[in-house]
Design an enzyme around this catalytic site. Structure first.
Site, PDB file in Angstrom:
ATOM      1  N   CYS A 144      31.752  13.299  39.850  1.00  0.00           N
ATOM      2  CA  CYS A 144      31.496  13.727  38.204  1.00  0.00           C
ATOM      3  C   CYS A 144      30.342  13.131  37.602  1.00  0.00           C
ATOM      4  O   CYS A 144      29.650  13.891  36.553  1.00  0.00           O
ATOM      5  CB  CYS A 144      32.704  13.672  37.592  1.00  0.00           C
ATOM      6  SG  CYS A 144      34.446  14.358  38.204  1.00  0.00           S
ATOM      7  N   HIS A 163      39.311  20.533  39.097  1.00  0.00           N
ATOM      8  CA  HIS A 163      38.304  21.202  39.749  1.00  0.00           C
ATOM      9  C   HIS A 163      38.552  21.279  41.310  1.00  0.00           C
ATOM     10  O   HIS A 163      39.253  20.617  41.717  1.00  0.00           O
ATOM     11  CB  HIS A 163      36.859  20.449  39.451  1.00  0.00           C
ATOM     12  CG  HIS A 163      36.431  20.422  37.980  1.00  0.00           C
ATOM     13  ND1 HIS A 163      35.919  19.281  37.444  1.00  0.00           N
ATOM     14  CD2 HIS A 163      36.318  21.418  37.221  1.00  0.00           C
ATOM     15  CE1 HIS A 163      35.736  19.599  36.201  1.00  0.00           C
ATOM     16  NE2 HIS A 163      35.843  21.012  35.904  1.00  0.00           N
TER      17      HIS A 163
END
Ligand code: GLY
Length: 253
Positions: free
Chosen positions: A247, A160
């Site tokens: 996250c 990501h």
């Protein structure tokens, strides 16, 4: 007081998606204990934490960041790129509904919240294995009216965008220069991760203090030399699932 939304670790966490790392055995009890320490750190830094119950059939669902991103005006409910993760958004949307108007990313767009870095009115979106160009178009159409400009950033060697760059303080980013070009972010200064610690660019800063893994001592020293206080946590089992500290929560200021 910031509100943090988190979710307990799934019993099937070991079946998580993996893209750039090899599968290693995950100790679920240890993962849960590490997650509990993470929640405690959020509380100690002043967050009111809403902890959603584990969703055992959704192995990656502890990573609530990927299901939404929060702006002062609205919360955007994503459409995660991995099919196993698409159902994670339902309960996250329910948790956010009392706090923001919701807008929803729709097919054919896919986007993981881990690919979204909001810097004032600029929203940088990683074009990764999870996030596509249709998502950028939808976000620009939905958020332009609130004054945001959405920028695509190529992501290939890492999962990501926020694996490679996160915000350290008002004027500074923490980034891995081997993975991301600092000049993309204009006026921001940056602290570089140590070359031997490529995964070290993910930090979660709450009220000026960073939640940061114990596993990156050289980069930790660079961050502390920059002047940012840290709470360090052992997140070894979360890292085995290709997760990082941002996250595991959604933060609403
Ligand atoms: N295991 C984290 C992800 O791949 O989405």
């Amino acid at each position: 007081m910031p509100l943090a939304i988190a979710r307990q670790v799934s019993a099937r966490f070991a079946e998580c998606e993996l893209t750039h790392i090899q599968r290693e055995p995950i100790d679920i009890a240890k993962a849960r204990a590490q997650h509990a320490e993470y929640v405690r750190a959020l509380q100690e830094l002043g967050c009111h934490v809403v902890e959603l119950p584990a969703e055992d059939d959704l192995p990656d669902s502890v990573f609530v960041e990927d299901a939404a991103f929060i702006l002062p005006e609205v919360a955007v409910i994503t459409r995660p790129g991995a099919d196993s993760r698409k159902p994670e958004t339902v309960s996250v949307a329910d948790a956010l509904r009392p706090h923001r108007d919701l807008i929803f990313v729709r097919e054919p767009a896919t986007i993981d919240g881990g690919d979204v870095l909001v810097l004032e009115r600029d929203i940088y979106v990683g074009l990764s294995s999870r996030t596509n160009a249709a998502a950028i178009q939808q976000l620009q159409a939905m958020l332009g009216r609130h004054g945001y400009c959405v920028h695509g950033v190529e992501v290939d060697k890492f999962l990501h965008l926020k694996s490679a760059v996160t915000r350290l303080d008002e004027g500074t980013l923490l980034l891995n220069p081997a993975w991301i070009d600092a000049s993309l972010f204009g006026k921001f200064e940056h602290v570089e991760v140590a070359p031997s610690e490529p995964m070290a660019a993910n930090i979660l800063v709450i009220n000026g203090t960073g939640i940061y893994p114990t596993s990156f001592p050289e980069t930790q020293a660079r961050i502390e030399a920059h002047g940012t206080q840290l709470v360090t946590l052992d997140v070894s089992e979360i890292a085995k699932a290709e997760g990082a500290v941002t996250c595991c929560s959604l933060i609403l200021q």
